[in-house]
Design an enzyme around this catalytic site. Sequence first.
Site, PDB file in Angstrom:
ATOM      1  N   GLY A 117      27.164  32.630 -63.245  1.00  0.00           N
ATOM      2  CA  GLY A 117      27.937  32.939 -64.441  1.00  0.00           C
ATOM      3  C   GLY A 117      28.451  34.351 -64.336  1.00  0.00           C
ATOM      4  O   GLY A 117      27.879  35.177 -63.615  1.00  0.00           O
ATOM      5  N   GLN A 135      32.070  42.345 -67.334  1.00  0.00           N
ATOM      6  CA  GLN A 135      31.412  42.763 -66.089  1.00  0.00           C
ATOM      7  C   GLN A 135      32.416  43.194 -65.026  1.00  0.00           C
ATOM      8  O   GLN A 135      32.037  43.820 -64.042  1.00  0.00           O
ATOM      9  CB  GLN A 135      30.549  41.625 -65.532  1.00  0.00           C
ATOM     10  CG  GLN A 135      29.289  41.348 -66.334  1.00  0.00           C
ATOM     11  CD  GLN A 135      28.476  40.239 -65.686  1.00  0.00           C
ATOM     12  OE1 GLN A 135      28.727  39.066 -65.932  1.00  0.00           O
ATOM     13  NE2 GLN A 135      27.532  40.612 -64.836  1.00  0.00           N
ATOM     14  N   CYS A 176      21.118  39.331 -62.883  1.00  0.00           N
ATOM     15  CA  CYS A 176      22.469  39.646 -63.333  1.00  0.00           C
ATOM     16  C   CYS A 176      23.162  40.439 -62.235  1.00  0.00           C
ATOM     17  O   CYS A 176      22.557  41.352 -61.665  1.00  0.00           O
ATOM     18  CB  CYS A 176      22.395  40.467 -64.620  1.00  0.00           C
ATOM     19  SG  CYS A 176      24.006  40.884 -65.296  1.00  0.00           S
ATOM     20  N   LEU A 177      24.421  40.076 -61.942  1.00  0.00           N
ATOM     21  CA  LEU A 177      25.157  40.782 -60.884  1.00  0.00           C
ATOM     22  C   LEU A 177      25.388  42.250 -61.259  1.00  0.00           C
ATOM     23  O   LEU A 177      25.636  43.074 -60.386  1.00  0.00           O
ATOM     24  CB  LEU A 177      26.489  40.087 -60.612  1.00  0.00           C
ATOM     25  CG  LEU A 177      26.379  38.676 -60.002  1.00  0.00           C
ATOM     26  CD1 LEU A 177      27.750  38.036 -59.871  1.00  0.00           C
ATOM     27  CD2 LEU A 177      25.665  38.704 -58.653  1.00  0.00           C
ATOM     28  N   HIS A 233      23.076  33.919 -71.724  1.00  0.00           N
ATOM     29  CA  HIS A 233      23.143  35.179 -70.974  1.00  0.00           C
ATOM     30  C   HIS A 233      24.580  35.727 -70.982  1.00  0.00           C
ATOM     31  O   HIS A 233      24.802  36.921 -71.245  1.00  0.00           O
ATOM     32  CB  HIS A 233      22.649  34.916 -69.540  1.00  0.00           C
ATOM     33  CG  HIS A 233      22.746  36.082 -68.610  1.00  0.00           C
ATOM     34  ND1 HIS A 233      21.638  36.627 -67.986  1.00  0.00           N
ATOM     35  CD2 HIS A 233      23.811  36.808 -68.160  1.00  0.00           C
ATOM     36  CE1 HIS A 233      22.027  37.635 -67.223  1.00  0.00           C
ATOM     37  NE2 HIS A 233      23.342  37.756 -67.303  1.00  0.00           N
ATOM     38  N   GLU A 234      25.555  34.858 -70.694  1.00  0.00           N
ATOM     39  CA  GLU A 234      26.949  35.319 -70.595  1.00  0.00           C
ATOM     40  C   GLU A 234      27.497  35.701 -71.970  1.00  0.00           C
ATOM     41  O   GLU A 234      28.236  36.686 -72.089  1.00  0.00           O
ATOM     42  CB  GLU A 234      27.834  34.256 -69.939  1.00  0.00           C
ATOM     43  CG  GLU A 234      27.450  33.869 -68.511  1.00  0.00           C
ATOM     44  CD  GLU A 234      27.221  35.044 -67.580  1.00  0.00           C
ATOM     45  OE1 GLU A 234      27.869  36.091 -67.745  1.00  0.00           O
ATOM     46  OE2 GLU A 234      26.365  34.912 -66.673  1.00  0.00           O
ATOM     47  N   HIS A 253      26.651  39.141 -72.887  1.00  0.00           N
ATOM     48  CA  HIS A 253      27.527  40.163 -72.276  1.00  0.00           C
ATOM     49  C   HIS A 253      28.725  40.462 -73.189  1.00  0.00           C
ATOM     50  O   HIS A 253      29.194  41.604 -73.243  1.00  0.00           O
ATOM     51  CB  HIS A 253      28.054  39.694 -70.920  1.00  0.00           C
ATOM     52  CG  HIS A 253      27.105  39.923 -69.774  1.00  0.00           C
ATOM     53  ND1 HIS A 253      26.604  41.156 -69.458  1.00  0.00           N
ATOM     54  CD2 HIS A 253      26.586  39.058 -68.850  1.00  0.00           C
ATOM     55  CE1 HIS A 253      25.807  41.060 -68.389  1.00  0.00           C
ATOM     56  NE2 HIS A 253      25.770  39.794 -68.014  1.00  0.00           N
TER      57      HIS A 253
HETATM   58 NI    NI Z   1      24.727  39.024 -66.359  1.00  0.00          NI
END
Ligand code: NI
Length: 181
Positions: free
Chosen positions: A49, A54, A102-103, A144-145, A148
């Site tokens: 995701g 991000q 998480c990236l 999670h997304e 963000h």
């Molecule tokens: Ni993330």
Amino acid sequence: MDVKPLKIAQLGNPVLRNVSGNVEKFDLKTLQRLIDNLIYTLNFYNGVGLAAPQVNHPIRLCIIASHPNPRYPDAPTMEPTPMINPQIRPTSTETVKDYEGCLSIPGIRAAVPRYSGVRVSYSDRYGQATVKNYSGFIARIIQHECDHLDGLVFLDRTVSSMDIITEIEYQKLLHSRKNRP
Ligand code: NI
């Protein structure tokens, strides 16, 4: 097609702490190109995701793209799904704690509680209103997304700092889970 991996903002970058604004126009070439770039980028970095903030675009757009990869070997497979202006509602009161990464926070994992099911309302990439139910790991990615888009990261959802581990320890844990008889 002009598609390349985008640079991912790392924790500490203020863009990750903004509340992102709604997407109002869907017919823009730039929006379609951003969606294609987000999908390419998350595949490139073995993500499941990715949210637009991000990659330095503070707009309410994220891609949900669960598939097995080295970072999430047991992930279910789905078509990469862009969600624009998503709104989620839990479909169960039950929460389940499991590890996330998480990236934007490389090398760190934490077990965080998430609702086991959600209903998500969103516009697809062409502006078509859509409502879908998800459960388990995909429901976890969506929560999670969507966090963000509100300037939150998974570390904000930890119950205890004892639930935070490194990627190396997480990989060990995965292997010991797998090798359990
Ligand atoms: Ni993330």
